[in-house]
Design a protein around this motif. Structure first.
Motif, PDB file in Angstrom:
ATOM      1  N   GLY A 432      -8.152  -7.258 -27.253  1.00 25.64           N
ATOM      2  CA  GLY A 432      -9.093  -6.542 -26.753  1.00 25.64           C
ATOM      3  C   GLY A 432      -9.674  -7.284 -25.584  1.00 25.64           C
ATOM      4  N   TYR A 433     -11.000  -7.816 -25.607  1.00 19.91           N
ATOM      5  CA  TYR A 433     -11.488  -8.606 -24.770  1.00 19.91           C
ATOM      6  C   TYR A 433     -10.689  -9.813 -24.835  1.00 19.91           C
ATOM      7  N   ALA A 434     -10.038 -10.191 -25.824  1.00 24.62           N
ATOM      8  CA  ALA A 434      -9.039 -11.515 -25.771  1.00 24.62           C
ATOM      9  C   ALA A 434      -8.155 -11.266 -24.939  1.00 24.62           C
ATOM     10  N   GLN A 435      -7.572 -12.323 -24.091  1.00 23.53           N
ATOM     11  CA  GLN A 435      -6.662 -12.368 -23.100  1.00 23.53           C
ATOM     12  C   GLN A 435      -5.263 -12.479 -23.692  1.00 23.53           C
ATOM     13  N   LYS A 436      -4.396 -11.828 -23.138  1.00 29.22           N
ATOM     14  CA  LYS A 436      -2.932 -11.865 -23.720  1.00 29.22           C
ATOM     15  C   LYS A 436      -2.400 -12.927 -23.592  1.00 29.22           C
ATOM     16  N   TRP A 438      -3.677 -15.642 -25.088  1.00 31.17           N
ATOM     17  CA  TRP A 438      -4.363 -16.301 -26.109  1.00 31.17           C
ATOM     18  C   TRP A 438      -3.738 -15.504 -27.153  1.00 31.17           C
ATOM     19  N   VAL A 439      -3.360 -14.287 -27.288  1.00 29.59           N
ATOM     20  CA  VAL A 439      -2.793 -13.627 -28.448  1.00 29.59           C
ATOM     21  C   VAL A 439      -1.149 -14.056 -28.529  1.00 29.59           C
ATOM     22  N   GLU A 440      -0.656 -14.089 -27.265  1.00 29.68           N
ATOM     23  CA  GLU A 440       0.653 -14.787 -27.334  1.00 29.68           C
ATOM     24  C   GLU A 440       0.662 -16.263 -27.878  1.00 29.68           C
ATOM     25  N   SER A 441      -0.065 -17.006 -27.608  1.00 31.22           N
ATOM     26  CA  SER A 441      -0.276 -18.400 -28.210  1.00 31.22           C
ATOM     27  C   SER A 441      -0.440 -18.219 -29.870  1.00 31.22           C
ATOM     28  N   ARG A 442      -1.464 -17.263 -30.185  1.00 28.75           N
ATOM     29  CA  ARG A 442      -1.688 -17.149 -31.750  1.00 28.75           C
ATOM     30  C   ARG A 442      -0.243 -16.456 -32.263  1.00 28.75           C
ATOM     31  N   ALA A 473      -1.247  -5.917 -18.862  1.00 32.08           N
ATOM     32  CA  ALA A 473      -2.167  -6.600 -19.417  1.00 32.08           C
ATOM     33  C   ALA A 473      -1.654  -6.681 -21.148  1.00 32.08           C
ATOM     34  N   TYR A 474      -1.002  -5.683 -21.521  1.00 30.49           N
ATOM     35  CA  TYR A 474      -0.668  -5.928 -22.903  1.00 30.49           C
ATOM     36  C   TYR A 474       1.032  -5.497 -22.776  1.00 30.49           C
ATOM     37  N   ASP A 475       1.515  -6.216 -22.240  1.00 28.14           N
ATOM     38  CA  ASP A 475       2.990  -5.824 -22.040  1.00 28.14           C
ATOM     39  C   ASP A 475       3.505  -7.086 -23.022  1.00 28.14           C
ATOM     40  N   PHE A 476       4.239  -6.840 -24.028  1.00 24.89           N
ATOM     41  CA  PHE A 476       4.725  -7.784 -24.853  1.00 24.89           C
ATOM     42  C   PHE A 476       6.323  -7.751 -25.143  1.00 24.89           C
ATOM     43  N   ALA A 582      -4.101 -21.479 -28.260  1.00 23.19           N
ATOM     44  CA  ALA A 582      -4.392 -20.739 -29.298  1.00 23.19           C
ATOM     45  C   ALA A 582      -5.690 -20.668 -30.085  1.00 23.19           C
ATOM     46  N   GLY A 583      -6.487 -21.501 -29.442  1.00 25.65           N
ATOM     47  CA  GLY A 583      -7.872 -21.663 -29.993  1.00 25.65           C
ATOM     48  C   GLY A 583      -8.071 -22.548 -31.162  1.00 25.65           C
ATOM     49  N   TYR A 584      -7.323 -23.329 -31.362  1.00 31.35           N
ATOM     50  CA  TYR A 584      -7.504 -24.177 -32.826  1.00 31.35           C
ATOM     51  C   TYR A 584      -8.129 -25.445 -32.507  1.00 31.35           C
ATOM     52  N   LEU A 585      -8.657 -25.714 -31.314  1.00 29.28           N
ATOM     53  CA  LEU A 585      -9.576 -26.929 -30.989  1.00 29.28           C
ATOM     54  C   LEU A 585     -11.048 -26.012 -30.580  1.00 29.28           C
ATOM     55  N   ALA A 586     -11.359 -25.742 -29.682  1.00 31.17           N
ATOM     56  CA  ALA A 586     -12.467 -25.142 -29.068  1.00 31.17           C
ATOM     57  C   ALA A 586     -12.555 -23.570 -29.443  1.00 31.17           C
ATOM     58  N   TYR A 587     -13.939 -23.202 -30.119  1.00 32.69           N
ATOM     59  CA  TYR A 587     -14.033 -22.099 -30.585  1.00 32.69           C
ATOM     60  C   TYR A 587     -14.291 -20.759 -29.734  1.00 32.69           C
ATOM     61  N   GLY A 588     -15.097 -21.169 -28.489  1.00 34.85           N
ATOM     62  CA  GLY A 588     -15.866 -19.860 -27.929  1.00 34.85           C
ATOM     63  C   GLY A 588     -14.933 -19.402 -26.652  1.00 34.85           C
ATOM     64  N   ASN A 589     -14.575 -20.532 -25.709  1.00 34.93           N
ATOM     65  CA  ASN A 589     -13.877 -20.216 -24.435  1.00 34.93           C
ATOM     66  C   ASN A 589     -12.444 -20.032 -24.949  1.00 34.93           C
TER      67      ASN A 589
END
Length: 845
Positions: A432-436, A438-442, A473-476, A582-589
């Motif tokens: 959603g507001y998460a960037q593509k 970031w989602v791909e890294s997850r 923006a959401y082409d996977f 993928a967000g496993y170190l910093a929480y907010g940005n």
């Protein structure tokens, strides 16, 4: 998370939110008001924080109340039944008689409660300040309380509530959630103590009654049978009922085709498994002309219901003895696995073994479904407000779900994630507001986990939420090798029934290459190091990467040390950096700015240049020359200030990688004198700048160096660096046998071209633990993979290909012979010399 879970505190409600309705105004282009976004974010953070333990229960009034509305019974009841009151402090709340009555009622009830208002030096009333107000103007109930500020000043000296989804807001919500959980758990502990043992004894007796009366094993649908098997079916049903099974249908099915299908599908929806007895004949058809048989249709319907029907035939019956031809053809398709393969079980057995066969089948189904109906919802904190509606729908549907954990420590967070992935059948990634990116890294992290840990197949979906996005923006489509379904819901603020239907689990699959797709990328990198673009195929280092994340989290400075060829750079670039993204170190940005450099002969200038390059996206980016002048005048502050602007305005974290740190010592001049002194001073200044950058705790700024272990002694001359290294050094270990196997087989499995077991065993035996041989191993695997792709072989890569490329010992030399064939003699000698320089190490490594 079912709705009947108890509250965390033991009170009917865990939290009551008191607020002035004037403060629930729409924010920018948001559909929801500020208070509603606050509530959604807080509840989502608490759900993620509490995991599967309990369901947090929050009371807040969503009605639009007029000033003269009376303090009604429902709100009074909510106040009096809540463990904690969160007051959103503002001038509107201070002026509100209604909010004053809420606070007074909560204080009065707390005086009557066995649980005091202040417990373990923490008040059950928590002020959350939306504006900067003088403490003398606060309500008297806030005396002695500091509360949590959730505002920020503007340039005119005024203040205003932080914008939901901003990084600062996300961190404040997390702080509030942590404080709230601590209070709730303290209340729960005290409540349990006060209740004594009587209630526990009552509960134990209730559980005992349930355990003694619970003999229901499961519900089975028994399909239509031919006349010859009728007695067998009657005896089977009697035996199964004695064993605790409920049998469907409970009454004869209608024979008219449409009514029959409706009744059967209703039974299948209630059943845990379906059993189908087949004989020489299929029984009577619905229609003599169509020759459509009820028992065959029931198998198809059971497959569609994902019941994996058990189809039984008497032992000794061959398909040649079966008629008519349409019936025989259907059974042959089942035997050959071409009719919805793997969605049924076909067995020949004597009638007397039917009950034990059904017991075994039911037990296997039960074990395989322990995870199948469970869902892991993976989201960024910015998407919390929207996802809450989805979770409440899941609550109503009785869907058992997990949320990605929000533990601070990366190791704990990844361990919880691994546990969740192992126990669910579906993963929904929220975009959603998460960037593509970031989602791909997850998505990548989970795919690697599934393959590396050999977990059960998963149903993978990406749910696109508002705001509305461009198609890019959401082409996977880059993830074409996965059975990944993208569900677009970006144009609607309300969850639509059609979207919810698409989210239901349909089929499970592991990441696998589709046979009709384009030729896949070579999953092996050969002699070169892994880079970030190769990270999807970087296997066998998971535990090492987790340890790196934990060190970086604890110290913000990390030194990765190892012998030449140990994989230091690969470990950082293809292992650590993707998990940072993928967000496993910093929480907010959610974004990361990655700056890399090598010290070279001018380390300080190379450092400033790397930072200057990262700042180019700023509206007023400083030049390299300007940064150098500022550095001379202001020291490290000249670097930190623009980095702060970058991180705050663009909501990114900053990671600085100094690769081949040993160059700091290798390029030092050998002669003594002023030049040597100058070089030492430059090295000292460079080291100080790195350590000062890493010791800026108010910013998400992290520094990592890689260095050959034989240069550790050179670090001892720098006292400050020595202290930091003693705390934050990581010596790259050799791969274990299991990790080497993952590094060999993981990329092949992900590419859809697996390795033969005999080849894997051969590679492990010939490369038992030699770290220096890892690039050679990758080179041999690359050559084998290219050979199989070139020849279009539809089989696993085997020992035959291994021998053709020359094995580990000769693969390099054979490849070199191929490259040099036909070259002039002078070019051959030059090529040979270059190749030897690239593949040989001196005594120093």
């Amino acid at each position: 998370m079912p709705q009947d879970l108890p509250s965390v505190s033991g009170f009917p409600y865990d939290i009551f939110i008191s607020y002035a309705h004037n403060d629930n105004q729409q924010v920018n282009e948001e559909i929801k008001g500020w208070v509603e976004l606050f509530y959604n974010s807080l509840e989502m953070t608490l759900r993620q924080r509490l995991g599967k333990k309990r369901n947090v229960k929050i009371w807040w009034d969503q009605r639009r109340l007029k000033a003269n509305t009376k303090f009604d019974h429902s709100i009074a009841e909510g106040v009096e039944q809540a463990a904690i009151m969160i007051c959103l402090n503002s001038q509107s709340l201070i002026d509100s008689d209604y909010c004053q009555l809420e606070r007074a009622a909560f204080v009065k009830k707390s005086e009557e409660d066995p649980v005091p208002l202040v417990l373990d030096h923490q008040s059950r009333m928590i002020p959350v300040h939306l504006y900067r107000l003088h403490f003398e103007d606060w309500p008297e109930e806030f005396d002695g309380l500091t509360g949590l500020p959730i505002y920020e000043p503007d340039r005119g000296g005024m203040s205003y509530p932080m914008l939901p989804r901003d990084t600062k807001f996300i961190y404040r919500i997390r702080d509030l959630a942590e404080e709230t959980v601590t209070i709730l758990e303290n209340i729960a502990t005290l409540t349990e103590t006060l209740q004594g043992s009587t209630e526990k004894q009552d509960l134990a007796e209730e559980v005992a009654v349930v355990e003694t009366t619970e003999d229901h094993r499961g519900t089975l649908f028994i399909g239509e049978e031919s006349r010859a098997l009728r007695q067998t079916k009657i005896q089977l049903i009697e035996a199964l009922r004695k064993r605790g099974y409920t049998i469907l249908p409970k009454e004869p099915l209608p024979f008219e085709r449409i009514a029959h299908e409706t009744a059967v599908r209703e039974c299948l929806a209630k059943a845990d498994a379906s059993i189908h007895l087949m004989g020489r004949k299929p029984g009577e058809p619905f229609d003599e002309d169509d020759q459509v048989f009820p028992n065959l249709e029931q198998i198809r319907w059971a497959q569609e219901a994902n019941l994996q029907p058990l189809v039984w035939l008497p032992d000794g019956l061959t398909l040649d003895q079966v008629s008519p031809l349409s019936y025989q053809t259907f059974l042959r398709q089942l035997e050959q696995g071409s009719a919805l393969s793997r969605s049924y079980r076909l067995e020949w057995a004597p009638p007397e073994e039917l009950v034990s066969l059904i017991d075994d089948h039911f037990a296997e189904l039960k074990a395989s479904r322990q995870f199948k109906g469970k869902v892991l919802v993976d989201l960024h904190a910015k998407d919390q407000p929207e996802v809450l509606d989805l979770l409440k729908w899941m609550d109503v549907q009785g869907i058992d779900y997990w949320l990605n954990p929000v533990e601070e420590e990366p190791g704990k967070r990844l361990a919880l994630l691994e546990e969740a992935v192992s126990k669910v059948g579906q993963l929904i990634f929220i975009c959603g507001y998460a960037q593509k990116a970031w989602v791909e890294s997850r998505l990548q992290a989970v795919c690697q986990l599934i393959i590396e840990q050999n977990l059960a197949p998963k149903d993978l979906k990406v749910l696109i939420l508002p705001p509305e996005k461009t198609k890019e923006a959401y082409d996977f489509s880059d993830w074409h090798f996965l059975n990944l379904e993208v569900v677009d819901h970006s144009t609607s603020q309300e969850l639509q029934p059609t979207i919810l239907e698409q989210l239901k689990i349909k089929s499970s699959s592991i990441p696998v290459r589709n046979s009709v797709e384009q030729a896949p990328k070579n999953p092996y990198v050969g002699l070169r190091p892994f880079d970030e673009e190769d990270s999807l195929y970087f296997f066998g280092r998971r535990q090492q990467i987790i340890e790196l994340l934990d060190r970086l989290y604890q110290h913000r400075f990390l030194a990765v040390v190892g012998a030449s060829g140990s994989g230091k750079s690969s470990l950082i670039r293809a292992g650590l950096i993707p998990l940072l993204r993928a967000g496993y170190l910093a929480y907010g940005n959610q974004g990361w700015e990655i700056a890399t450099l090598k010290p070279g002969q001018n380390p300080r200038r190379n450092l400033v240049k790397a930072i200057a390059d990262s700042l180019q996206s700023l509206a007023e980016a400083p030049t390299l020359e300007q940064l150098e002048l500022d550095l001379e005048r202001d020291g490290v502050k000249a670097l930190i200030d623009p980095l702060r602007t970058l991180m705050e305005t663009q909501e990114v974290n900053f990671f600085l990688l100094v690769d081949q740190f040993e160059e700091l010592f290798r390029f030092a001049p050998e002669q003594a004198g002023e030049e040597q002194a100058h070089q030492n001073a430059e090295a000292q200044l460079f080291i100080s700048l790195l350590l000062d950058l890493a010791q800026t705790p108010e910013l998400p700024l992290f520094v990592t160096i890689t260095m050959r272990s034989d240069f550790l002694g050179d670090c001892a001359r720098y006292i400050r660096l020595t202290k930091v290294l003693n705390a934050s050094q990581y010596l790259v270990p050799r791969l274990s046998a299991v990790q080497r196997q993952q590094a060999i087989t993981g990329p092949a499995r992900l590419s859809g071209t697996p390795l033969d077991a005999a080849l894997t065993e051969t590679l492990l035996e010939e490369n038992p633990s030699n770290q220096d041989q890892l690039p050679v191993l990758q080179h041999a695997l690359t050559r084998m993979w290219v050979q199989v792709m070139r020849e279009g072989m539809a089989r696993p890569i085997g020992v035959e290909e291994y021998e053709r490329v020359g094995g580990l010992e000769n693969a390099l030399s054979l490849h070199l012979d191929e490259l040099m064939a036909g070259l002039p003699d002078d070019d051959v000698q030059l090529t040979l010399r270059l190749f030897q320089l690239l593949t040989s190490a001196d005594k120093a490594g």
